[in-house]
Structure formats: structure tokens, C-alpha cells
Design an enzyme around this catalytic site. Sequence first.
Site, PDB file in Angstrom:
ATOM      1  N   VAL A  73       0.865  -1.183   0.000  1.00 36.57           N
ATOM      2  CA  VAL A  73       0.000   0.000   0.000  1.00 36.57           C
ATOM      3  C   VAL A  73       0.901   1.233   0.000  1.00 36.57           C
ATOM      4  O   VAL A  73       1.667   1.453   0.943  1.00 36.57           O
ATOM      5  CB  VAL A  73      -0.933   0.026   1.223  1.00 36.57           C
ATOM      6  CG1 VAL A  73      -1.766   1.311   1.230  1.00 36.57           C
ATOM      7  CG2 VAL A  73      -1.854  -1.196   1.218  1.00 36.57           C
ATOM      8  N   GLU A 165      -3.403   1.785  -2.333  1.00 42.33           N
ATOM      9  CA  GLU A 165      -2.927   3.150  -2.096  1.00 42.33           C
ATOM     10  C   GLU A 165      -3.716   3.807  -0.966  1.00 42.33           C
ATOM     11  O   GLU A 165      -4.785   3.358  -0.588  1.00 42.33           O
ATOM     12  CB  GLU A 165      -3.056   3.996  -3.363  1.00 42.33           C
ATOM     13  CG  GLU A 165      -4.370   3.867  -4.111  1.00 42.33           C
ATOM     14  CD  GLU A 165      -5.605   4.243  -3.346  1.00 42.33           C
ATOM     15  OE1 GLU A 165      -5.567   5.278  -2.630  1.00 42.33           O
ATOM     16  OE2 GLU A 165      -6.611   3.510  -3.427  1.00 42.33           O
ATOM     17  N   GLY A 305     -10.474   1.541  -1.502  1.00 41.18           N
ATOM     18  CA  GLY A 305      -9.047   1.650  -1.757  1.00 41.18           C
ATOM     19  C   GLY A 305      -8.275   0.748  -0.825  1.00 41.18           C
ATOM     20  O   GLY A 305      -8.765  -0.299  -0.399  1.00 41.18           O
ATOM     21  N   GLU A 306      -7.043   1.117  -0.517  1.00 44.94           N
ATOM     22  CA  GLU A 306      -6.164   0.380   0.399  1.00 44.94           C
ATOM     23  C   GLU A 306      -5.673  -0.950  -0.170  1.00 44.94           C
ATOM     24  O   GLU A 306      -4.919  -1.652   0.502  1.00 44.94           O
ATOM     25  CB  GLU A 306      -6.859   0.081   1.741  1.00 44.94           C
ATOM     26  CG  GLU A 306      -7.382   1.273   2.493  1.00 44.94           C
ATOM     27  CD  GLU A 306      -8.060   0.891   3.802  1.00 44.94           C
ATOM     28  OE1 GLU A 306      -8.073  -0.314   4.155  1.00 44.94           O
ATOM     29  OE2 GLU A 306      -8.587   1.794   4.468  1.00 44.94           O
ATOM     30  N   GLY A 307      -6.118  -1.337  -1.363  1.00 46.11           N
ATOM     31  CA  GLY A 307      -5.832  -2.681  -1.859  1.00 46.11           C
ATOM     32  C   GLY A 307      -6.894  -3.682  -1.466  1.00 46.11           C
ATOM     33  O   GLY A 307      -6.728  -4.890  -1.675  1.00 46.11           O
TER      34      GLY A 307
END
Length: 338
Positions: A73, A165, A305-307
Site C-alpha cells: 500500500v 494506495e 481503496g487500500e488494496g
Amino acid sequence: MTTLSDLKTLSEVAALASSLPAADEAAVTAARARQDSLTKPPGALGRLEELAIFMAGWQGSERPSIGLAQTLVFAGNHGICAKGVNPFPQEVTAQMVANFRNGGAAINQLCRASGADLDVVALDLDTPTADFSEGHAMTEAEVLDAMRRGAAAIPTSASVLILGEMGIGNSTVAAALAASAFGGEATNWVGRGTGSDAAGKALKAAVIEQGRTRHEGARGLDLLMAFGGREQAGICGAVIEARARRIPVILDGYICTAAVAPLFAADPGFLDHCIAGHQSAEPGHARLLSAMGKTPVLTLDMALGEGSGAALALGVLRAALECHNGMATFAEAQVSGG
């Protein structure tokens, strides 16, 4: 093989595309033949068969496997936040990075559930990029530095890479990159992000159009200089390094996919080893995936997000390989019809 650390300009990076390794066609053929010999009607496992064959090609093995599944991340801060495009302050980026490192975020739980290691790469959070509506977000040297750091973050033993991200303001950067790479009005690419209302989305679109006018001539990897940010450049560097090492990549949602739009614009082949983990609820993501020719593994109305969506897709990828490697063939099971 030439690596990012050897290169001095973004033009040299763009030229790498033609020299990077391709999928092993012999392994693809062997894996497809194995799928056709397993105790099921041909094609009955649908996308699971495609994923197993994809993995075979990049691992160069009829029976691919997953050892270390690594989630990275990348986090960065953005000068465009000075225009008020996000309802949260940039301090939240560092606070969320701490949350990731303390195990308290959604991505921590999803990585544990899917069997992935997690590392967070915070890129100069105290030094946001410049405001892209007023000038270039980054210099060429800053882009190259972030790309090299992204490449260096991949562990030597990784066999699949999950990318995500975090960065307050980066949904505006994502929309700017997507609009500049693929065209169309900014309003078609802007979404809620971390909670923007209608007025917030209109503001995002307005500053993106200002930036597009200022950077009208930017193409390919130059889009990273024009719009930023460091986490987007870090993701691009990781994607290139993974390709050089034949490591398959699972991309996360809208922001992560938009991050690699400059690579696609430079040469679509840069993303041949990448799959889309999911389709985000962000309205621009479906359009972006269509433009890139990527079919998402999952569609779960997520927009975190965050993966997070990519980590969930890892579970599907593992299931695909379990079937591919563990099922009996018609001959082995002594079942008629093979």
C-alpha cells in the site's frame, strides 16, 4: 536486464516496454491442455480457468503456485488539496498509515483472510506534491525517485503482488490521470472519493480541467509529472519491476488503476501481467477498465481503496490454482468423457 535504477529519464522508462519479458506461451498451452483434461466440461469453471492459465504463463509453469503473496500500500500527499477538493485534512494520510501498521484497517483483515503479507510504503508525507492546477505536481527527478522506491519495495521472494494506495486528495489525481490518458470531460471521471458531495465533485472537476488546460501537451509517463502523486508513481515503479521479474500483479480499484494509466498510455503492454481485482463503485472505474481492456475478478460495490478489493481477489486466484492443480484428470479418475 535494464532496471529502473539504471534509467535517468522517463523517456528511457517508457522505452523499457518492448524489452520486458512476456508470458511463457509454452506454459500457457500446457496449462490450457491440463484444464481441458480435468474432470469437468471444458470451460465449466469460467474465469477460474482463465486465471490459472494466466498464472501459468507468467510463472512459466504448467502448474503455477502462490508462495509469498505480497500486498503493498503506497501512501502520499497532494498539493491539489490546497484547492479544497477533499473534506478531510491531509493529516489523515499519516494517521491511516499508522492504522495500517497497527493492524486496524480493513486491508489488514482482508490480507489475513486471503493469506497475504502487508507492507505500507509512505512516500514523503511531510512534503506534498505541488498543486497541479498551478504547475507540475512533480519534477522528473521526483517521479523517478518514487518509481524506484516502488520497485525496491517488492520482496525478492514474492510470487504475486497486490497493489493499493492511501492519500487524501488522490481521487482527484486519479480522475485527472484518467481524463488526460483517455479523454472525455472531467465530470465523467470524478466520483465521491472519501465523501465529496455534489458541490465537492463539481469543484474537483473544475480544478482538473484547469490542470488539463495547463498540461495539455502531457502524454504517457509525463502525466505523472503533470498530476502526481508519489503513490501513483510508486505503483508504476512496482508494476514495472514486477513485470521484469515475471510477478503477476493484482490491481485494486479506481485510484490504483488510474495510477497505471500513464503506463498504459505509454505502451499498453506494460500491463499485460496485471489483472483487475475488482470493479469499484467509483463511477469512473468501469469506464477505465473498459478502456484498458481489463475484466474485474469481483464486483462488490466497494470503494475503499487500500488494496481491499485486490486482496479479496487473491482468494479467488488461490481457488483457481487449487482447482487447476488439485483436480483429477479424466484419465486419473477413470471417468469416461475426457
